[in-house]
Structure formats: structure tokens, C-alpha cells
Design a protein around this motif. Structure first.
Motif, short mmCIF file in Angstrom:
data_model
loop_
_atom_site.label_atom_id
_atom_site.label_comp_id
_atom_site.label_asym_id
_atom_site.label_seq_id
_atom_site.Cartn_x
_atom_site.Cartn_y
_atom_site.Cartn_z
N CYS A 33 0.84 -1.20 0.00
CA CYS A 33 0.00 0.00 0.00
C CYS A 33 0.87 1.25 0.00
O CYS A 33 2.03 1.23 0.43
N LYS A 34 0.28 2.34 -0.45
CA LYS A 34 0.98 3.62 -0.46
C LYS A 34 1.22 4.12 0.96
O LYS A 34 2.22 4.76 1.24
N GLY A 35 0.29 3.83 1.86
CA GLY A 35 0.40 4.24 3.24
C GLY A 35 -0.66 3.58 4.08
O GLY A 35 -1.54 2.89 3.56
N VAL A 36 -0.57 3.81 5.40
CA VAL A 36 -1.50 3.23 6.36
C VAL A 36 -1.97 4.33 7.31
O VAL A 36 -1.15 5.10 7.82
N ILE A 37 -3.29 4.38 7.52
CA ILE A 37 -3.88 5.32 8.48
C ILE A 37 -4.73 4.51 9.44
O ILE A 37 -5.60 3.75 9.00
N ALA A 38 -4.48 4.66 10.74
CA ALA A 38 -5.23 3.86 11.72
C ALA A 38 -5.46 4.68 12.98
O ALA A 38 -4.64 5.50 13.37
N GLY A 39 -6.61 4.42 13.60
CA GLY A 39 -6.87 4.94 14.93
C GLY A 39 -7.62 6.25 15.01
O GLY A 39 -7.78 6.79 16.10
N PHE A 40 -8.09 6.76 13.92
CA PHE A 40 -8.79 8.04 13.93
C PHE A 40 -10.29 7.87 13.73
O PHE A 40 -10.97 8.79 13.26
N GLY A 41 -10.81 6.71 14.05
CA GLY A 41 -12.23 6.44 13.85
C GLY A 41 -12.56 6.50 12.37
O GLY A 41 -11.70 6.26 11.51
N LEU A 42 -13.79 6.83 12.07
CA LEU A 42 -14.20 6.92 10.66
C LEU A 42 -13.42 8.02 9.94
O LEU A 42 -13.29 7.97 8.72
N ASP A 43 -12.89 8.96 10.68
CA ASP A 43 -12.09 10.03 10.07
C ASP A 43 -10.86 9.51 9.34
O ASP A 43 -10.28 10.20 8.51
N SER A 44 -10.47 8.26 9.61
CA SER A 44 -9.34 7.66 8.89
C SER A 44 -9.61 7.66 7.38
O SER A 44 -8.69 7.85 6.58
N TYR A 45 -10.86 7.47 6.99
CA TYR A 45 -11.22 7.48 5.57
C TYR A 45 -11.04 8.87 4.96
O TYR A 45 -10.52 9.00 3.86
N ARG A 46 -11.48 9.90 5.69
CA ARG A 46 -11.32 11.27 5.21
C ARG A 46 -9.85 11.60 5.01
O ARG A 46 -9.45 12.18 4.01
N LEU A 47 -9.03 11.22 5.98
CA LEU A 47 -7.60 11.49 5.89
C LEU A 47 -6.99 10.81 4.66
O LEU A 47 -6.15 11.40 3.98
N ALA A 48 -7.41 9.59 4.39
CA ALA A 48 -6.90 8.87 3.21
C ALA A 48 -7.32 9.58 1.92
O ALA A 48 -6.50 9.75 1.00
N ILE A 49 -8.57 9.98 1.85
CA ILE A 49 -9.05 10.69 0.65
C ILE A 49 -8.29 11.99 0.47
O ILE A 49 -7.86 12.32 -0.65
N GLU A 50 -8.09 12.74 1.54
CA GLU A 50 -7.35 14.00 1.43
C GLU A 50 -5.95 13.77 0.91
O GLU A 50 -5.43 14.56 0.13
N HIS A 51 -5.32 12.69 1.34
CA HIS A 51 -3.98 12.40 0.81
C HIS A 51 -4.05 12.09 -0.67
O HIS A 51 -3.21 12.59 -1.46
N LEU A 52 -5.00 11.28 -1.06
CA LEU A 52 -5.10 10.91 -2.48
C LEU A 52 -5.37 12.10 -3.40
O LEU A 52 -4.81 12.17 -4.49
N ILE A 53 -6.17 13.03 -2.95
CA ILE A 53 -6.49 14.18 -3.80
C ILE A 53 -5.43 15.26 -3.70
O ILE A 53 -5.43 16.20 -4.51
N GLY A 54 -4.53 15.12 -2.73
CA GLY A 54 -3.39 16.02 -2.62
C GLY A 54 -3.77 17.39 -2.22
O GLY A 54 -3.23 18.39 -2.42
#
Length: 138
Positions: free
Chosen positions: A117-138
Motif C-alpha cells: 500500500c501507499k500508506g496506512v492510516i489507523a486509529g482516527f475512527g471513521l475520520d481515517s477514511y477522510r484522511l486517506a481521501i485527502e492524501h489521495l487528492i493532494g
């Protein structure tokens, strides 16, 4: 951008199961809030409790989309097949977890898919998904 969210086993029970770990929100409601937050991007959602179906979805979208946010749930710790599927596709994948897997049982500390994987995000509740999307969209 076109981003696919893929959730693995038992995540269809969010809002019902183990609320002390996963919270009391269901994913469908949270997904609608993500679409409102990122209206200029095309977000899609898929969930399956079956390993092969998750692999099939990775194959289906893994050559055409801009990013994949994957919570493989328990398969994270067991599935070499999902790891191989991620390695085989072109679309970048970010592994996410709602809970901090490193504060949980020992078997959850090892991810079979993280290296692909490009990276791993864990432990931020459902907000982990938002953080991943923000990274992908730059």
C-alpha cells in the motif's frame, strides 16, 4: 478524481457492533457525508465479507481509478491473496483502520497488506477514511 472505498468483513455492522471500538455511526451515513465534503470527486463504496469478492473488486477498479481506500478488516492480518492483488494493480491503495490496531490484540499488529500500500492510516475512527481521501487528492 475517482476514488473507491472498499470495506471488508463485518464493517457492514458499523454502528451496531462493538461501539466502544468502532463507534455508533453506520458507514452508509458516513459515506454520504464524505460525498458532501468532496463534491468535486467521484467517490464509490463497496463492502463484502468475502475475501474473493474483495480481490475481484480490486481487480475491477485497480487499473482505471485514481485511488483506493481499503479497510480489509480482519483480512489485513491474514490475506496474502489481498496483498498480491494490491501489488498487481496500478491504482494506489491506502490501508485504513478505524481503531488503532496497535493498541489491540497482538495478532492485529501485523498487516499482510501494508507493504503493498501507499500508506496506512489507523486509529482516527471513521475520520481515517477522510484522511486517506485527502492524501489521495493532494
Amino acid at each position: 478524481m475517482k476514488i473507491q472505498i472498499i470495506n471488508g468483513p463485518n464493517l457492514n455492522l458499523l454502528g451496531v457492533r462493538e461501539k466502544s471500538i468502532y463507534g455508533d455511526s453506520d458507514f452508509a451515513t458516513y459515506f454520504e457525508s464524505l460525498k458532501v465534503r468532496f463534491p468535486e470527486h467521484e467517490l464509490s463504496y463497496y463492502q463484502s465479507n468475502k475475501e474473493g469478492e474483495l480481490i475481484d473488486k480490486l481487480h475491477e477498479v485497480g487499473f482505471d481509478l485514481d485511488g483506493i481506500v481499503l479497510n480489509a478488516a480482519a483480512y489485513t492480518h491474514t490475506s496474502i491473496a489481498i496483498a498480491d492483488a494490491i501489488a498487481a494493480i496500478k491504482t494506489p491503495v491506502i490501508e485504513v483502520h478505524i481503531s488503532n490496531v496497535h493498541k489491540r490484540e497482538e495478532f492485529r499488529h501485523k498487516s499482510m497488506i501494508a507493504a503493498n500500500c501507499k500508506g496506512v492510516i489507523a486509529g482516527f475512527g471513521l475520520d481515517s477514511y477522510r484522511l486517506a481521501i485527502e492524501h489521495l487528492i493532494g
